[in-house]
Design a protein around this motif. Structure first.
Motif, PDB file in Angstrom:
ATOM      1  N   HIS A  88       0.816  -1.213   0.000  1.00  0.00           N
ATOM      2  CA  HIS A  88       0.000   0.000   0.000  1.00  0.00           C
ATOM      3  C   HIS A  88       0.852   1.265   0.000  1.00  0.00           C
ATOM      4  O   HIS A  88       0.442   2.283  -0.545  1.00  0.00           O
ATOM      5  N   GLU A  89       2.035   1.213   0.596  1.00  0.00           N
ATOM      6  CA  GLU A  89       2.894   2.391   0.690  1.00  0.00           C
ATOM      7  C   GLU A  89       3.802   2.578  -0.512  1.00  0.00           C
ATOM      8  O   GLU A  89       4.349   3.652  -0.706  1.00  0.00           O
ATOM      9  N   SER A  90       3.982   1.523  -1.315  1.00  0.00           N
ATOM     10  CA  SER A  90       4.943   1.595  -2.402  1.00  0.00           C
ATOM     11  C   SER A  90       4.307   1.256  -3.757  1.00  0.00           C
ATOM     12  O   SER A  90       4.162   0.087  -4.100  1.00  0.00           O
ATOM     13  N   PRO A  91       3.947   2.264  -4.538  1.00  0.00           N
ATOM     14  CA  PRO A  91       3.379   2.003  -5.863  1.00  0.00           C
ATOM     15  C   PRO A  91       4.310   1.200  -6.776  1.00  0.00           C
ATOM     16  O   PRO A  91       3.861   0.620  -7.752  1.00  0.00           O
ATOM     17  N   ASP A  92       5.612   1.149  -6.445  1.00  0.00           N
ATOM     18  CA  ASP A  92       6.553   0.348  -7.239  1.00  0.00           C
ATOM     19  C   ASP A  92       6.186  -1.132  -7.198  1.00  0.00           C
ATOM     20  O   ASP A  92       6.482  -1.875  -8.137  1.00  0.00           O
ATOM     21  N   LEU A  93       5.550  -1.573  -6.119  1.00  0.00           N
ATOM     22  CA  LEU A  93       5.177  -2.989  -5.998  1.00  0.00           C
ATOM     23  C   LEU A  93       3.854  -3.313  -6.690  1.00  0.00           C
ATOM     24  O   LEU A  93       3.528  -4.477  -6.864  1.00  0.00           O
ATOM     25  N   TRP A  94       3.104  -2.301  -7.082  1.00  0.00           N
ATOM     26  CA  TRP A  94       1.793  -2.546  -7.676  1.00  0.00           C
ATOM     27  C   TRP A  94       1.888  -3.381  -8.951  1.00  0.00           C
ATOM     28  O   TRP A  94       1.028  -4.213  -9.215  1.00  0.00           O
ATOM     29  N   ALA A  95       2.923  -3.180  -9.747  1.00  0.00           N
ATOM     30  CA  ALA A  95       3.073  -3.932 -10.997  1.00  0.00           C
ATOM     31  C   ALA A  95       3.275  -5.423 -10.738  1.00  0.00           C
ATOM     32  O   ALA A  95       2.862  -6.261 -11.542  1.00  0.00           O
ATOM     33  N   ARG A  96       3.865  -5.776  -9.628  1.00  0.00           N
ATOM     34  CA  ARG A  96       4.112  -7.192  -9.298  1.00  0.00           C
ATOM     35  C   ARG A  96       2.857  -7.900  -8.816  1.00  0.00           C
ATOM     36  O   ARG A  96       2.818  -9.120  -8.763  1.00  0.00           O
ATOM     37  N   GLN A  97       1.822  -7.138  -8.458  1.00  0.00           N
ATOM     38  CA  GLN A  97       0.589  -7.745  -7.952  1.00  0.00           C
ATOM     39  C   GLN A  97      -0.019  -8.720  -8.957  1.00  0.00           C
ATOM     40  O   GLN A  97      -0.557  -9.749  -8.567  1.00  0.00           O
ATOM     41  N   PHE A  98       0.062  -8.396 -10.245  1.00  0.00           N
ATOM     42  CA  PHE A  98      -0.514  -9.275 -11.261  1.00  0.00           C
ATOM     43  C   PHE A  98       0.128 -10.653 -11.216  1.00  0.00           C
ATOM     44  O   PHE A  98      -0.547 -11.673 -11.293  1.00  0.00           O
ATOM     45  N   GLU A  99       1.447 -10.681 -11.093  1.00  0.00           N
ATOM     46  CA  GLU A  99       2.178 -11.956 -10.989  1.00  0.00           C
ATOM     47  C   GLU A  99       1.703 -12.737  -9.767  1.00  0.00           C
ATOM     48  O   GLU A  99       1.440 -13.938  -9.843  1.00  0.00           O
ATOM     49  N   TRP A 100       1.574 -12.066  -8.640  1.00  0.00           N
ATOM     50  CA  TRP A 100       1.176 -12.734  -7.403  1.00  0.00           C
ATOM     51  C   TRP A 100      -0.256 -13.254  -7.476  1.00  0.00           C
ATOM     52  O   TRP A 100      -0.554 -14.340  -6.991  1.00  0.00           O
ATOM     53  N   VAL A 101      -1.152 -12.480  -8.087  1.00  0.00           N
ATOM     54  CA  VAL A 101      -2.544 -12.917  -8.226  1.00  0.00           C
ATOM     55  C   VAL A 101      -2.628 -14.131  -9.144  1.00  0.00           C
ATOM     56  O   VAL A 101      -3.333 -15.098  -8.843  1.00  0.00           O
ATOM     57  N   VAL A 102      -1.895 -14.102 -10.246  1.00  0.00           N
ATOM     58  CA  VAL A 102      -1.915 -15.238 -11.177  1.00  0.00           C
ATOM     59  C   VAL A 102      -1.388 -16.490 -10.487  1.00  0.00           C
ATOM     60  O   VAL A 102      -1.962 -17.580 -10.633  1.00  0.00           O
ATOM     61  N   ARG A 103      -0.311 -16.356  -9.716  1.00  0.00           N
ATOM     62  CA  ARG A 103       0.215 -17.523  -8.983  1.00  0.00           C
ATOM     63  C   ARG A 103      -0.801 -18.042  -7.972  1.00  0.00           C
ATOM     64  O   ARG A 103      -0.970 -19.248  -7.808  1.00  0.00           O
ATOM     65  N   THR A 104      -1.495 -17.126  -7.294  1.00  0.00           N
ATOM     66  CA  THR A 104      -2.495 -17.528  -6.301  1.00  0.00           C
ATOM     67  C   THR A 104      -3.659 -18.241  -6.978  1.00  0.00           C
ATOM     68  O   THR A 104      -4.114 -19.291  -6.507  1.00  0.00           O
ATOM     69  N   ILE A 105      -4.124 -17.716  -8.096  1.00  0.00           N
ATOM     70  CA  ILE A 105      -5.241 -18.349  -8.821  1.00  0.00           C
ATOM     71  C   ILE A 105      -4.818 -19.711  -9.359  1.00  0.00           C
ATOM     72  O   ILE A 105      -5.573 -20.688  -9.254  1.00  0.00           O
ATOM     73  N   ALA A 106      -3.596 -19.817  -9.885  1.00  0.00           N
ATOM     74  CA  ALA A 106      -3.109 -21.104 -10.394  1.00  0.00           C
ATOM     75  C   ALA A 106      -3.037 -22.134  -9.287  1.00  0.00           C
ATOM     76  O   ALA A 106      -3.415 -23.305  -9.459  1.00  0.00           O
ATOM     77  N   LYS A 107      -2.582 -21.717  -8.125  1.00  0.00           N
ATOM     78  CA  LYS A 107      -2.508 -22.618  -6.970  1.00  0.00           C
ATOM     79  C   LYS A 107      -3.909 -23.059  -6.542  1.00  0.00           C
ATOM     80  O   LYS A 107      -4.129 -24.212  -6.204  1.00  0.00           O
ATOM     81  N   ALA A 108      -4.870 -22.128  -6.590  1.00  0.00           N
ATOM     82  CA  ALA A 108      -6.256 -22.458  -6.213  1.00  0.00           C
ATOM     83  C   ALA A 108      -6.870 -23.441  -7.202  1.00  0.00           C
ATOM     84  O   ALA A 108      -7.578 -24.367  -6.800  1.00  0.00           O
ATOM     85  N   VAL A 109      -6.590 -23.254  -8.488  1.00  0.00           N
ATOM     86  CA  VAL A 109      -7.124 -24.170  -9.504  1.00  0.00           C
ATOM     87  C   VAL A 109      -6.541 -25.557  -9.308  1.00  0.00           C
ATOM     88  O   VAL A 109      -7.260 -26.566  -9.338  1.00  0.00           O
ATOM     89  N   SER A 110      -5.223 -25.661  -9.082  1.00  0.00           N
ATOM     90  CA  SER A 110      -4.603 -26.969  -8.885  1.00  0.00           C
ATOM     91  C   SER A 110      -5.063 -27.634  -7.601  1.00  0.00           C
ATOM     92  O   SER A 110      -5.073 -28.862  -7.510  1.00  0.00           O
ATOM     93  N   ALA A 111      -5.468 -26.825  -6.614  1.00  0.00           N
ATOM     94  CA  ALA A 111      -5.969 -27.383  -5.344  1.00  0.00           C
ATOM     95  C   ALA A 111      -7.468 -27.677  -5.407  1.00  0.00           C
ATOM     96  O   ALA A 111      -8.034 -28.199  -4.444  1.00  0.00           O
ATOM     97  N   GLY A 112      -8.102 -27.314  -6.517  1.00  0.00           N
ATOM     98  CA  GLY A 112      -9.528 -27.573  -6.666  1.00  0.00           C
ATOM     99  C   GLY A 112     -10.425 -26.560  -5.978  1.00  0.00           C
ATOM    100  O   GLY A 112     -11.608 -26.809  -5.776  1.00  0.00           O
ATOM    101  N   GLU A 113      -9.877 -25.406  -5.621  1.00  0.00           N
ATOM    102  CA  GLU A 113     -10.670 -24.361  -4.964  1.00  0.00           C
ATOM    103  C   GLU A 113     -11.449 -23.510  -5.944  1.00  0.00           C
ATOM    104  O   GLU A 113     -12.421 -22.880  -5.582  1.00  0.00           O
ATOM    105  N   LEU A 114     -11.009 -23.467  -7.190  1.00  0.00           N
ATOM    106  CA  LEU A 114     -11.726 -22.705  -8.245  1.00  0.00           C
ATOM    107  C   LEU A 114     -12.095 -23.628  -9.374  1.00  0.00           C
ATOM    108  O   LEU A 114     -11.459 -24.570  -9.686  1.00  0.00           O
TER     109      LEU A 114
END
Length: 114
Positions: A88-114
């Motif tokens: 929240h304090e560093s807009p420099d990290l905002w661009a990396r959020q997409f990578e983290w969300v995609v990894r989280t969604i991929a993990k959820a799909v492989s775990a059968g959560e989505l």
């Protein structure tokens, strides 16, 4: 020396009792809201440091939310409190959020959560 008023004081009306604060209306469900997915995200380790995540972080700065609004639950990632504040304090990290969300969604799909 005493001061004398030129005009008499007006009688004051009785003060009204303060009304209690109104409860905010419950937020309407939106497309992308998924409580069970959000609960699963809370059980995952932080996407940055792998420590236990305190709460999910909804993606910011991508035009998906407005003032007082959060992005849909499907765009949440697990982060620890330290990294949540840092994002929240560093807009420099905002661009990396997409990578983290995609990894989280991929993990959820492989775990059968989505």
């Amino acid at each position: 020396m005493t001061l004398n008023r030129k005009t008499p004081l007006k009688a004051r009306a009785e003060l009204k009792a303060k009304t209690p604060m109104k409860r905010r209306a419950k937020r309407k469900p939106r497309a992308g809201d998924n409580r069970s997915y959000l609960d699963w995200v809370k059980t995952q380790p932080c996407v940055i440091c792998q420590r236990p995540a305190d709460d999910p972080h909804h993606i910011i700065g991508a035009g998906l939310s407005g003032m007082g609004m959060t992005a849909p639950d499907l765009l949440a990632m697990p982060v620890c409190r330290e990294h949540h504040n840092e994002i929240h304090e560093s807009p420099d990290l905002w661009a990396r959020q997409f990578e983290w969300v995609v990894r989280t969604i991929a993990k959820a799909v492989s775990a059968g959560e989505l």
